[in-house]
Motif scaffolding. Structure first.
Motif, mmCIF file in Angstrom:
data_model
loop_
_atom_site.group_PDB
_atom_site.id
_atom_site.type_symbol
_atom_site.label_atom_id
_atom_site.label_comp_id
_atom_site.label_asym_id
_atom_site.label_seq_id
_atom_site.Cartn_x
_atom_site.Cartn_y
_atom_site.Cartn_z
ATOM 1 N N VAL B 356 8.004 -18.516 -60.857
ATOM 2 C CA VAL B 356 7.988 -17.196 -60.231
ATOM 3 C C VAL B 356 9.416 -16.732 -59.936
ATOM 4 O O VAL B 356 9.807 -15.619 -60.277
ATOM 5 N N MET B 357 10.216 -17.614 -59.336
ATOM 6 C CA MET B 357 11.534 -17.186 -58.870
ATOM 7 C C MET B 357 12.558 -17.049 -59.989
ATOM 8 O O MET B 357 13.410 -16.165 -59.953
ATOM 9 N N LEU B 358 12.527 -17.936 -60.980
ATOM 10 C CA LEU B 358 13.538 -17.884 -62.044
ATOM 11 C C LEU B 358 13.074 -17.087 -63.258
ATOM 12 O O LEU B 358 13.850 -16.395 -63.891
ATOM 13 N N ARG B 359 11.791 -17.275 -63.610
ATOM 14 C CA ARG B 359 11.321 -16.644 -64.837
ATOM 15 C C ARG B 359 10.608 -15.324 -64.583
ATOM 16 O O ARG B 359 10.336 -14.585 -65.517
ATOM 17 N N GLY B 360 10.299 -15.093 -63.327
ATOM 18 C CA GLY B 360 9.608 -13.852 -63.005
ATOM 19 C C GLY B 360 8.165 -13.827 -63.474
ATOM 20 O O GLY B 360 7.596 -12.772 -63.708
ATOM 21 N N TRP B 361 7.583 -15.013 -63.612
ATOM 22 C CA TRP B 361 6.205 -15.064 -64.066
ATOM 23 C C TRP B 361 5.244 -14.569 -63.001
ATOM 24 O O TRP B 361 5.524 -14.627 -61.812
ATOM 25 N N GLY B 362 4.077 -14.138 -63.448
ATOM 26 C CA GLY B 362 3.050 -13.673 -62.524
ATOM 27 C C GLY B 362 1.930 -14.695 -62.429
ATOM 28 O O GLY B 362 1.998 -15.787 -63.012
ATOM 29 N N LEU B 363 0.893 -14.294 -61.697
ATOM 30 C CA LEU B 363 -0.243 -15.183 -61.477
ATOM 31 C C LEU B 363 -0.882 -15.611 -62.799
ATOM 32 O O LEU B 363 -1.371 -16.728 -62.941
ATOM 33 N N GLY B 364 -0.860 -14.724 -63.774
ATOM 34 C CA GLY B 364 -1.467 -15.017 -65.072
ATOM 35 C C GLY B 364 -0.840 -16.229 -65.746
ATOM 36 O O GLY B 364 -1.517 -16.989 -66.439
ATOM 37 N N GLU B 365 0.469 -16.411 -65.522
ATOM 38 C CA GLU B 365 1.154 -17.524 -66.179
ATOM 39 C C GLU B 365 1.098 -18.810 -65.360
ATOM 40 O O GLU B 365 1.179 -19.901 -65.911
ATOM 41 N N ILE B 366 1.009 -18.671 -64.033
ATOM 42 C CA ILE B 366 1.071 -19.896 -63.216
ATOM 43 C C ILE B 366 -0.301 -20.276 -62.663
ATOM 44 O O ILE B 366 -0.411 -21.076 -61.744
ATOM 45 N N TRP B 367 -1.353 -19.728 -63.249
ATOM 46 C CA TRP B 367 -2.667 -19.936 -62.622
ATOM 47 C C TRP B 367 -3.086 -21.397 -62.599
ATOM 48 O O TRP B 367 -3.783 -21.832 -61.694
ATOM 49 N N ILE B 368 -2.618 -22.183 -63.561
ATOM 50 C CA ILE B 368 -3.014 -23.597 -63.550
ATOM 51 C C ILE B 368 -2.432 -24.283 -62.310
ATOM 52 O O ILE B 368 -3.136 -24.986 -61.578
ATOM 53 N N ASP B 369 -1.138 -24.035 -62.062
ATOM 54 C CA ASP B 369 -0.506 -24.603 -60.866
ATOM 55 C C ASP B 369 -1.249 -24.165 -59.609
ATOM 56 O O ASP B 369 -1.542 -24.967 -58.725
ATOM 57 N N VAL B 370 -1.514 -22.861 -59.544
ATOM 58 C CA VAL B 370 -2.184 -22.311 -58.358
ATOM 59 C C VAL B 370 -3.575 -22.929 -58.193
ATOM 60 O O VAL B 370 -3.970 -23.322 -57.095
#
Lengths: 288, 392
Positions: B356-370
């Motif tokens: 989120v902080m470096l790549r500017g990804w949104g929930l769609g990209e980090i949903w597995i982590d979440v």
């Protein structure tokens, strides 16, 4: 009112049933060994509504049975003392009644509801053996916290807080951190936390351990005031002089009730002058 | 579940922190200290790395040569040496290549940069005959024991080569694309400016939340048990779920404060930029905090006093520091240890924070982590409510 009492001979342990009426004192001779004693039938008063009923209550920890088929009834407005040496099952009984432990067998009823029961706890006050306060909060914050737990309204809390603080003489210490209070003050606050929500039934587990004689007298003043208001008070203790102040005491040994009655009853029954001697006669061992 | 009772827990806990200044300081200063220490130690660029420079390059004398003529001659070794970043590298000129290598070998220098005798010649040859396999080669003899320093040396060398080539391309009038030496670097993220501190800041936030929440929860609940307050609560109308949720809300407030302190410190002191959505970043640390709060309650059941509670710290601390990708990418830890990182929740927190902080990804990209963090929180919080319920 006619009743029947089962009494045990303190000398030969023979059990016999004695019929009698309320207010009567009957001199009984043991048919086996000839021991003479008195059986007291307490005078009838308002305290006849059962509030706490234990039926064959048993609590075992593995092979150790802490409470063994305990039958006991406490009536409304009574000051009932659970008396017994350490390890006799007093605290375990209180913990079952407060829903902290589940009974292994038998049942415990409070105000007609079977414990454990969360909604019932609203009507119950509990003062554990430990001080059980948040040391890093002030006196006021501790009281406010318990007011929240017992769903008191803000106005209710404010008036009750004042009453309780005056009651336990901690008005000046309202904003002091509990960690700065002396042991006696903490004890009084702990009592205030247990009584804040005006419970119908109060369980006090050794409330006077480590309390100086003066404060102990104050405490007993509280307890009698509570019972006068119709609140049922159950106290565990192993101080005999305290047991003497209870309306009725139950003597516990190895998780069993070995005798029950008013202090005078027990002394009369055993022909002794002190409750301690009565307890020894009744088959207990020395307590303190 | 009743709101009034739940909030009673949150309020009391927060008030406790207000009175207990030292714990509050621990909560806020610990992560701040961490980011300061690491920021100032590793945060800036690597400076003053001892490098031995050996330039054996004969160069090409001015005059006509096969294919292309260099009217001024060309001394590529010299040119590149001049372009080396002297702030990063502390350059010592050495005459002998084997001596220079020996210095690196003995740990007296981090690297030896060696231009061979035929360096410029090979450059000219490869320009003239692009199909030939001859390439000018600069040797970088490197002590790779510190990846950060090794990376800085390689970066400085390739930067110097690129700068030289850029200059040469103009004077020689050759397009850069044909330059055999050109180093082309494309950054997918971070635009070449990513420093260790940028990489580290999201990790510190996650790590601080994890440590503080776990520690404080263990201690709070050990005290609840030992002081007898838990008994009082269990003998009250309050349910176990209310206790757990009430504490969670308090920790959410504390975690929020903590994250803000670290974020502001990182932004103000180290110019760490946050590319992505800050609320998503905060949501991730909250989830991480909830999970570790549950873990703390579960662990508190295994400790009788604060001393025993403290013994849990290394147990949580070391796997998290070493295996969750806080300092090093998980790829750089031995492959047989990598599977362990999958069961460390912090891994997912750090990964999501970084994305989120470096790549500017949104929930769609980090949903597995979440999803993993939500599952972890649900598991430990439910477990802790059940544990509190367990009576005898």
């Amino acid at each position: 009112m006619m009743a029947e009492k089962r009494v045990q001979c303190p000398q030969c342990k023979n059990i016999q049933a004695i019929p009698g009426a309320s207010g009567e004192v009957i001199v009984v001779t043991c048919p086996v060994c000839g021991f003479q004693g008195k059986v007291v039938f307490p005078p009838l008063d308002q305290k006849t509504i059962p509030v706490i009923q234990l039926k064959q209550l048993t609590k075992a920890y593995g092979r150790f049975t802490a409470v063994d088929h305990l039958n006991l009834t406490v009536y409304k407005g009574e000051t009932y003392g659970l008396l017994g040496p350490n390890g006799s099952g007093k605290t375990t009984t209180i913990k079952v009644l407060c829903g902290l432990l589940s009974p292994t067998a038998g049942q415990a009823m409070i105000l007609g509801q079977r414990v454990p029961c969360k909604t019932l706890m609203q009507k119950i006050g509990y003062m554990p053996q430990e001080t059980a306060l948040y040391l890093d909060n002030t006196v006021h914050e501790n009281l406010a916290f318990f007011a929240g737990i017992y769903s008191m309204t803000h106005d209710q809390f404010l008036s009750q807080e004042q009453t309780m603080l005056r009651f336990v003489d901690l008005e000046r210490w309202r904003d002091a951190l509990v960690s700065t209070l002396s042991g006696g003050m903490r004890h009084r606050l702990s009592l205030a936390c247990a009584l804040l929500h005006e419970p119908d039934v109060v369980f006090l587990d050794e409330p006077t351990v480590g309390v100086d004689p003066e404060l102990r007298a104050t405490f007993w003043g509280f307890f009698h005031a509570l019972s006068a208001k119709g609140c049922t008070v159950v106290i565990t203790t192993h101080y005999m002089d305290e047991a003497d102040r209870c309306g009725r005491v139950g003597l516990l040994r190895n998780g069993r009730l070995i005798a029950e009655g008013s202090p005078q009853d027990l002394k009369l029954q055993t022909g002794t002058t002190s409750l301690e001697d009565a307890f020894m006669r009744l088959g207990g061992r020395k307590m303190v | 579940m009743r709101l009034q009772r739940t909030l009673a827990f949150s309020k009391r806990t927060l008030l406790q922190f207000r009175h207990d200044r030292r714990t509050l300081a621990f909560v806020l200063v610990m992560p701040l200290l961490m980011i300061l220490i690491f920021g100032y130690t590793f945060g800036g660029d690597v400076k003053g790395v001892n490098v031995q420079l050996v330039n054996n390059d004969f160069g090409i004398q001015p005059g006509g040569t096969p294919g292309i003529s260099f009217s001024q001659g060309i001394f590529l070794g010299d040119n590149i040496s001049k372009h080396l970043d002297t702030e990063t590298l502390d350059i010592h000129v050495s005459a002998n290549a084997s001596e220079a290598r020996q210095l690196v070998h003995d740990g007296k220098a981090w690297a030896a940069v060696i231009f061979p005798a035929n360096f410029s010649e090979n450059f000219q040859w490869s320009l003239a005959y692009p199909e030939s396999s001859i390439r000018p080669t600069v040797e970088v003899y490197l002590d790779g024991s510190n990846p950060t320093i090794a990376g800085a040396v390689l970066k400085a060398v390739s930067q110097a080569i690129q700068d030289t080539m850029n200059a040469l391309a103009v004077t020689l009038n050759i397009s850069q694309a044909h330059s055999p030496l050109a180093v082309s670097t494309v950054y997918a993220y971070g635009g070449g400016e990513t420093r260790f501190i940028d990489y580290f800041a999201p990790g510190v936030i996650s790590f601080a939340i994890m440590m503080v929440t776990t520690m404080i929860t263990i201690i709070l609940f050990v005290n609840e048990r030992r002081n007898g307050t838990l008994q009082r609560l269990l003998a009250s109308p309050a349910t176990e779920a209310e206790i757990v949720v009430g504490y969670s809300l308090a920790f959410a407030v504390i975690g929020l404060l903590q994250s803000i302190v670290v974020l502001v410190a990182a932004m103000v002191l180290f110019n760490v930029s946050i590319v992505g959505n800050i609320f998503l970043a905060l949501l991730v640390v909250m989830l991480l905090g909830f999970g570790h709060q549950g873990l703390g309650i579960l662990l508190s059941a295994g400790a009788k006093n604060e001393l025993q509670a403290v013994q849990f710290i290394p147990l949580i601390l070391f796997p998290s520091i070493l295996l969750a990708g806080l300092f090093w990418p998980i790829e750089s830890i031995p492959s047989y240890l990598q599977p362990i990182s999958y069961v460390i929740p912090l891994r997912y927190g750090i990964d999501a924070e970084r994305s989120v902080m470096l790549r500017g990804w949104g929930l769609g990209e980090i949903w597995i982590d979440v999803a993993v963090l939500i599952a972890f929180a649900a598991l430990t919080l439910t477990g802790s409510a059940l544990l509190l319920k367990r009576k005898s």
